[in-house]
Design an enzyme around this catalytic site. Sequence first.
Site, PDB file in Angstrom:
ATOM      1  CE1 TYR A 145     -14.255 -10.051  22.824  1.00  0.00           C
ATOM      2  CE2 TYR A 145     -15.735 -11.706  21.916  1.00  0.00           C
ATOM      3  CZ  TYR A 145     -14.632 -10.887  21.787  1.00  0.00           C
ATOM      4  OH  TYR A 145     -13.907 -10.901  20.616  1.00  0.00           O
ATOM      5  CB  SER A 157     -16.305 -11.516  18.010  1.00  0.00           C
ATOM      6  OG  SER A 157     -16.470 -12.877  18.333  1.00  0.00           O
TER       7      SER A 157
END
Length: 296
Positions: free
Chosen positions: A220, A164
């Site tokens: 994350y 990401s």
Amino acid sequence: MAEESPRYAIVTGGNRGIGFEICRQLANKGIRVILTSRDEKQGLEAVETLKKELEISDQSIVFHQLDVSDPVSVTSLAEFVKTHFGKLDILINNAGVGGVITDVDALRAGTGKEGFKWEETITETYELAEECIKINYYGPKRMCEAFIPLLQLSDSPRIINVSSFMGQVKNLVNEWAKGILSDAENLTEVRIDQVINQLLNDLKEDTAKTKYWAKVMSAYVVSKAGLNAYTRILAKKHPEIRVNSVCPGFVKTDMNFKTGILSVEEGASSPVRLALLPHQESPSGCFFDRKQVSEF
């Protein structure tokens, strides 16, 4: 002329979202796909759906249950692949979790509105952070370690870690962690572990300390930054394997409650491109933002 030998790909988290679409696109190109997911029922249904849609045989796509956070589950899959196929050509580490609790109604109500702060709709807990790290970082690492011997039997091996843009080092607030993860020359798995352990220690003491790590979704962010760093280490250690991480873009998936911008077809196309590039044309040790090489 001798028939080309089949190419085999594993896709983790293949039962839905980007993973499911990666499986579809690979199978459509004649790659033999091992679709994996934690949930056996959903995984089997996904395989049946693709077989009907693409009108492909039982040999073209198979299901195997997999929990990337469980070493026994990973070993079981490796044994299955070794016994049935004898090698692996493509490993796509796609399975992942967000590591937060989301107020879905608030997120949907605010998305697209001026001044909306989506970070105010999420809550981090230590337990979710720990699970996020286990699945998003240690899961792919475990898969790579288990499958490198089988990838080395391929004439065009590659590992694609679905990452990401949030894992780019610039998104870390913690300067110490930023320094470690951006120091490519001195990166080691031990140093990544140190960063992860420090984050978890901080969150165990006080979840408010998340703000010292990232503006939002600290576990994350760290899990994906760690995965990107591990990609660099692996590419250097195994020059015979093309190893890259890729951000598929902000895709409409269950993880973001369909608030993304891109379709799953658009999102899946970036990891699939890296999986299918001719070996000599494929870079290694890079982070791609969709189809462009970007900074780590």
